[in-house]
Design an enzyme around this catalytic site. Structure first.
Site, mmCIF file in Angstrom:
data_model
loop_
_atom_site.group_PDB
_atom_site.id
_atom_site.type_symbol
_atom_site.label_atom_id
_atom_site.label_comp_id
_atom_site.label_asym_id
_atom_site.label_seq_id
_atom_site.Cartn_x
_atom_site.Cartn_y
_atom_site.Cartn_z
ATOM 1 N N CYS A 118 4.657 -10.551 -4.019
ATOM 2 C CA CYS A 118 5.593 -11.195 -3.220
ATOM 3 C C CYS A 118 6.220 -10.183 -2.011
ATOM 4 O O CYS A 118 6.067 -9.037 -2.147
ATOM 5 C CB CYS A 118 6.891 -11.379 -4.097
ATOM 6 S SG CYS A 118 6.560 -12.330 -5.347
ATOM 7 N N ARG A 126 0.457 -10.071 0.399
ATOM 8 C CA ARG A 126 1.228 -9.342 -0.846
ATOM 9 C C ARG A 126 1.373 -10.797 -1.970
ATOM 10 O O ARG A 126 1.672 -10.463 -2.972
ATOM 11 C CB ARG A 126 2.631 -9.264 -0.520
ATOM 12 C CG ARG A 126 2.562 -7.882 0.325
ATOM 13 C CD ARG A 126 3.978 -7.414 0.670
ATOM 14 N NE ARG A 126 4.689 -6.885 -0.380
ATOM 15 C CZ ARG A 126 4.611 -5.656 -0.906
ATOM 16 N NH1 ARG A 126 4.043 -4.811 0.083
ATOM 17 N NH2 ARG A 126 5.254 -5.017 -1.895
ATOM 18 N N TRP A 145 3.925 -14.464 -5.345
ATOM 19 C CA TRP A 145 2.815 -14.462 -6.074
ATOM 20 C C TRP A 145 3.421 -14.744 -7.465
ATOM 21 O O TRP A 145 4.250 -13.778 -8.112
ATOM 22 C CB TRP A 145 2.236 -12.880 -6.135
ATOM 23 C CG TRP A 145 0.806 -12.702 -7.141
ATOM 24 C CD1 TRP A 145 -0.491 -12.994 -6.428
ATOM 25 C CD2 TRP A 145 0.843 -12.481 -8.202
ATOM 26 N NE1 TRP A 145 -1.203 -12.781 -7.699
ATOM 27 C CE2 TRP A 145 -0.521 -12.405 -8.629
ATOM 28 C CE3 TRP A 145 1.741 -11.960 -9.449
ATOM 29 C CZ2 TRP A 145 -0.847 -12.051 -9.994
ATOM 30 C CZ3 TRP A 145 1.306 -11.348 -10.513
ATOM 31 C CH2 TRP A 145 -0.081 -11.473 -10.778
ATOM 32 N N ASN A 183 11.439 -10.266 -5.562
ATOM 33 C CA ASN A 183 10.134 -9.564 -5.896
ATOM 34 C C ASN A 183 10.134 -8.817 -7.091
ATOM 35 O O ASN A 183 11.100 -8.018 -7.167
ATOM 36 C CB ASN A 183 9.726 -8.693 -4.823
ATOM 37 C CG ASN A 183 8.578 -8.014 -5.098
ATOM 38 O OD1 ASN A 183 7.566 -8.476 -5.720
ATOM 39 N ND2 ASN A 183 8.050 -6.916 -4.619
ATOM 40 N N GLY A 184 9.308 -8.963 -7.977
ATOM 41 C CA GLY A 184 9.413 -8.207 -9.259
ATOM 42 C C GLY A 184 9.362 -9.112 -10.544
ATOM 43 O O GLY A 184 9.082 -10.288 -10.408
ATOM 44 N N GLU A 203 -17.740 0.012 -8.004
ATOM 45 C CA GLU A 203 -16.825 -0.491 -6.778
ATOM 46 C C GLU A 203 -17.559 -1.862 -6.129
ATOM 47 O O GLU A 203 -17.205 -2.921 -5.946
ATOM 48 C CB GLU A 203 -16.861 0.487 -5.827
ATOM 49 C CG GLU A 203 -15.887 0.079 -4.242
ATOM 50 C CD GLU A 203 -14.573 -0.711 -4.636
ATOM 51 O OE1 GLU A 203 -14.073 -0.611 -5.571
ATOM 52 O OE2 GLU A 203 -14.062 -0.948 -3.646
ATOM 53 N N LYS A 220 -16.093 -5.504 -5.890
ATOM 54 C CA LYS A 220 -16.148 -6.161 -4.459
ATOM 55 C C LYS A 220 -16.646 -7.688 -4.591
ATOM 56 O O LYS A 220 -15.795 -8.458 -4.085
ATOM 57 C CB LYS A 220 -16.769 -5.412 -3.319
ATOM 58 C CG LYS A 220 -15.813 -4.053 -2.700
ATOM 59 C CD LYS A 220 -14.799 -4.316 -1.966
ATOM 60 C CE LYS A 220 -13.510 -4.466 -2.964
ATOM 61 N NZ LYS A 220 -12.800 -3.055 -3.192
ATOM 62 N N GLU A 234 -14.197 -10.034 -6.771
ATOM 63 C CA GLU A 234 -12.755 -10.263 -6.205
ATOM 64 C C GLU A 234 -13.210 -11.445 -5.098
ATOM 65 O O GLU A 234 -12.280 -11.993 -4.981
ATOM 66 C CB GLU A 234 -12.098 -9.155 -6.244
ATOM 67 C CG GLU A 234 -12.331 -8.157 -5.159
ATOM 68 C CD GLU A 234 -11.592 -7.025 -5.046
ATOM 69 O OE1 GLU A 234 -10.297 -6.998 -5.531
ATOM 70 O OE2 GLU A 234 -11.795 -6.166 -4.648
ATOM 71 N N HIS A 264 -29.813 1.544 -23.070
ATOM 72 C CA HIS A 264 -28.810 1.436 -24.057
ATOM 73 C C HIS A 264 -28.301 -0.037 -24.297
ATOM 74 O O HIS A 264 -27.257 -0.148 -25.068
ATOM 75 C CB HIS A 264 -27.677 2.198 -24.228
ATOM 76 C CG HIS A 264 -28.340 3.774 -24.070
ATOM 77 N ND1 HIS A 264 -28.926 4.548 -25.117
ATOM 78 C CD2 HIS A 264 -28.530 4.601 -22.999
ATOM 79 C CE1 HIS A 264 -29.341 5.740 -24.913
ATOM 80 N NE2 HIS A 264 -29.123 5.932 -23.449
ATOM 81 N N LYS A 313 -1.900 -7.929 -3.052
ATOM 82 C CA LYS A 313 -2.386 -6.784 -2.394
ATOM 83 C C LYS A 313 -1.514 -5.535 -3.275
ATOM 84 O O LYS A 313 -2.108 -4.740 -3.769
ATOM 85 C CB LYS A 313 -2.111 -6.593 -0.981
ATOM 86 C CG LYS A 313 -2.454 -5.191 -0.116
ATOM 87 C CD LYS A 313 -3.629 -5.309 0.026
ATOM 88 C CE LYS A 313 -4.115 -3.836 0.605
ATOM 89 N NZ LYS A 313 -5.579 -3.683 0.346
HETATM 90 C C1 F6R Z 1 -9.647 -3.976 -5.142
HETATM 91 C C2 F6R Z 1 -8.316 -3.669 -4.772
HETATM 92 C C3 F6R Z 1 -7.285 -3.077 -6.211
HETATM 93 C C4 F6R Z 1 -6.556 -1.863 -6.067
HETATM 94 C C5 F6R Z 1 -5.623 -1.631 -7.062
HETATM 95 C C6 F6R Z 1 -4.639 -0.482 -6.780
HETATM 96 O O1 F6R Z 1 -10.543 -4.216 -4.001
HETATM 97 O O2 F6R Z 1 -7.884 -3.281 -3.949
HETATM 98 O O3 F6R Z 1 -8.328 -2.799 -7.353
HETATM 99 O O4 F6R Z 1 -7.156 -0.755 -5.700
HETATM 100 O O5 F6R Z 1 -4.922 -2.812 -7.230
HETATM 101 O O6 F6R Z 1 -3.820 -0.672 -5.547
HETATM 102 P P1 F6R Z 1 -3.221 0.526 -5.165
HETATM 103 O O7 F6R Z 1 -4.268 1.532 -4.562
HETATM 104 O O8 F6R Z 1 -2.371 -0.083 -3.893
HETATM 105 O O9 F6R Z 1 -2.349 1.345 -5.937
#
Ligand code: F6R
Length: 624
Positions: free
Chosen positions: A2, A35, A85, A111-112, A493, A497, A500, A516, A619
């Site tokens: 949010c 966000r 969100w 927010n929360g 990673e 990527k 998502e 395995h 985010k």
């Molecule tokens: C994936 C991504 C998330 C963040 C995770 C932690 O692309 O961005 O997996 O890495 O939510 O977020 P932060 O780094 O803000 O604690």
């Protein structure tokens, strides 16, 4: 999660003030949309009106702006805005914020998560409040209305309200009785103040107002802030005045713009050399000794540490996995890496001799914040690697190493990951310096190698056309990723990527684990990315990965190999090779991950998906 914006501007005539409050809030929401983007809403308080005026709409911000164009709001001197969100209640118009109470005189955004909302809701319904949504937020609106009726003052009412709420929250409120005022409260959820000339701002982060001012105030935990056009007052929840901590935002609005790129993610990948270079800048004193930004831990204590635990989530946790290889190698101290939410609820064994390293781009991830607090309660010291100044984790940690990646707007992390890797290397070298496990000239040699990495990352970006082309042709419903040693977290990673951004099945494996079980997934045509370690590193490691490529190719896999320039040994087994410049093994993730980021970004874009705002994500994950 949010995004929240508040604005108080000059109280002039309607003509003077025009629509600035609304414009500022919409612009702030545009910048905070990363966000959360399930729905958005605004409320304004025009002088001499009996009711708050608001509009809210499910879907992205454009739905709200279209509604505002069709049904404009009156001129005002204060405004609040929210981009959501969803947690409690689906993403509908009705559940969108603001929520009104007190006969429409009061509007609240949040927010929360309010954990005791069910019990409060029952109480309030019994007292006659009428609820229109399924959200937890509406409880805060009615509670604030009740407290306002008792206190007759919005700030006092906010303090009384905040004390009754459990969970995590940032709340902003406006009331028709105080037309030029916005009141906010924060508990375990972010809120910053922007200081303008004859106008003041509130935002979930500085992106909300950085196009108007770079002067900001940090708000601490459990504080209430009241802004008008020419005043900012901060108190704790008991009403005691609080001395604010001012700071200047070290990036400007253009850093949070696309700058001519197709998407924020394209721009943020292009920014990677700079993110690494900036993170390396100014880290040594005149004698060449490494320094942290803020160290509230005695160096003597760092020498007694017998274990390091890295806590983080998602991409940041993969940066932690790479840190483990580097720190154990350079410092000879055991390193565990744990997802913050697992650490928090597992009864972990930590003591005063444990150094906990929390890695977070946002500095607000609730899982990581809770794990930080849990570690501190057990007596551990916490060192934070964070990108966002003014956020909660660095404020609460005992030491901070900032990554200087600049604002990361695309929801999926790219440049922040590279900056986290860089900071993790710096931390490893710093600990080696403090603990004397490396000679100064050895540390200087690794630093020199690190300083060469931005140019090498640039070279990978410049040669990205081939990987883009392969991404555009990719029609598979599943892609696998293999790596060993530091290539393993890179494989994880790469898979994250792709999941998502492109919503296709992707899995990362340690290449040694293949036989395995996972090799059963390989069938003719299965695309498999393989991250090949340097042949100049440990011989056996390189040879083992070459064998792994042969094994999957023998079973029909289509091998997409990331290898170091000059490594001809991969050629007989690779359907495609993406070359990266030669680098020391431990530093190689800084270059090997880049083609995987470009691949995921391009594949998703080619499929018409929104790479900056993937579905269901936000985010900053500020709820557990
Ligand atoms: C994936 C991504 C998330 C963040 C995770 C932690 O692309 O961005 O997996 O890495 O939510 O977020 P932060 O780094 O803000 O604690």
């Amino acid at each position: 999660m949010c995004g929240i914006v508040g604005y108080a501007g000059p109280a002039g005539s309607a003509a003077d003030t025009s629509q600035r409050p609304l414009d500022v809030v919409i612009e702030g929401l545009r910048r905070l949309e990363y966000r959360g983007y399930d729905s958005a809403g605004v409320a304004v308080v025009a002088p001499d009106t009996a009711q708050v005026s608001s509009r809210k709409k499910a879907g992205k911000l454009v739905n709200l702006t279209d509604t505002l164009a069709a049904e404009p709001l009156p001129n005002a001197t204060a405004a609040i805005g929210h981009t959501r969100w969803a947690t409690h209640g689906g993403p509908t118009d009705r559940n969108a914020h603001p929520h009104l109470a007190d006969g429409g005189k009061l509007a609240v955004i949040h927010n929360g998560i309010i954990e005791n909302f069910a019990q409060l809701r029952e109480e309030l319904i019994a007292e006659g409040s009428r609820f229109l949504s399924e959200t937890d937020t509406e409880v805060a609106a009615h509670l604030l209305a009740r407290e306002y009726r008792l206190a007759g003052d919005l700030s006092a009412a906010m303090r009384a309200t905040a004390k009754q709420l459990d969970g995590a929250f940032t709340l902003l409120a406006v009331h028709t009785d105080a037309p030029g005022t916005v009141v906010g409260a924060r508990h375990d959820s972010p809120l910053v103040v922007g200081l303008g000339e004859d106008e003041n701002f509130l935002g979930s982060d500085v992106a909300a107002f950085v196009s108007s001012t770079r002067e900001a105030l940090e708000l601490g935990q459990d504080q209430v802030v009241t802004i008008t056009a020419d005043d900012v007052t901060i108190t704790d929840f008991d009403g005691n005045p609080v001395e604010p901590s001012p700071y200047t935002v070290d990036w400007d609005a253009s850093a949070a713009e696309k700058g001519g790129y197709r998407t924020f993610m394209d721009k943020e990948i292009a920014d990677e050399p700079q993110a690494v270079a900036q993170t390396l800048l100014g880290r040594t004193d005149r004698a060449g000794h490494l320094q942290l930004d803020e160290l509230r831990i005695d160096e003597a204590l760092l020498r007694t540490i017998d274990k390091i635990v890295v806590i983080a989530c998602g991409t940041a946790a993969y940066a932690g996995h790479v840190a483990k290889y580097a720190i154990e190698h350079w410092c000879r101290v055991p390193v565990e890496v744990e997802l913050a939410h697992e650490f928090r609820y597992r009864d972990p064994v930590v003591s005063e001799k444990t150094l906990v390293v929390a890695i977070s781009q946002s500095g607000e991830t609730m899982d990581t914040l809770m794990a930080v607090r849990h570690a501190q309660e057990q007596g551990a010291k916490v060192l934070a690697i964070v990108n966002t100044h003014g956020s909660t984790i660095p404020r609460e940690a005992d030491a901070v190493l900032y990554t200087h990646a600049g604002p990361e707007i695309a929801v999926a992390s790219t440049k922040a990951f590279l900056a986290q890797l860089t900071a993790a290397y710096l931390l490893g070298l710093y600990l080696a310096q403090v603990r004397g496990t490396k000679f100064p000239d050895e540390i200087a040699a690794v630093l020199a190698d690190l300083r060469e990495m931005p140019a090498k990352i640039q070279a990978v970006i410049d040669s990205g056309d081939r990987v883009r082309m392969i991404a555009r042709w990719m029609d598979s419903r599943s892609v696998l990723f293999l790596g060993r040693h530091v290539g393993f977290p890179v494989a994880l990673e790469g898979a994250l990527k792709l999941k998502e951004l492109a919503y296709i099945h992707a899995e990362g494996f340690a290449a040694g684990e293949l036989k395995h079980g996972p090799i059963a997934l390989v069938e003719p045509g299965q695309p498999v990315f393989v991250i090949v370690p340097s042949p100049r590193g440990r011989d056996s490691l390189h040879a083992k990965v070459i064998s792994n490529i042969q094994e999957i190719r023998a079973r029909g896999a289509r091998t997409l190999v990331i290898a170091e320039e000059g490594d001809e040994a991969v050629l007989p087994y690779a359907d495609e090779v993406f070359w990266v410049p030669q680098s020391p093994t431990l530093l190689s993730p800084l270059v090997t991950v880049v083609p995987l980021q470009i691949f995921a970004c391009e594949l998703a874009t080619a499929r018409g998906l929104d790479v900056d705002q993937p579905r269901n994500l936000a985010k900053s994950v500020t709820v557990e």
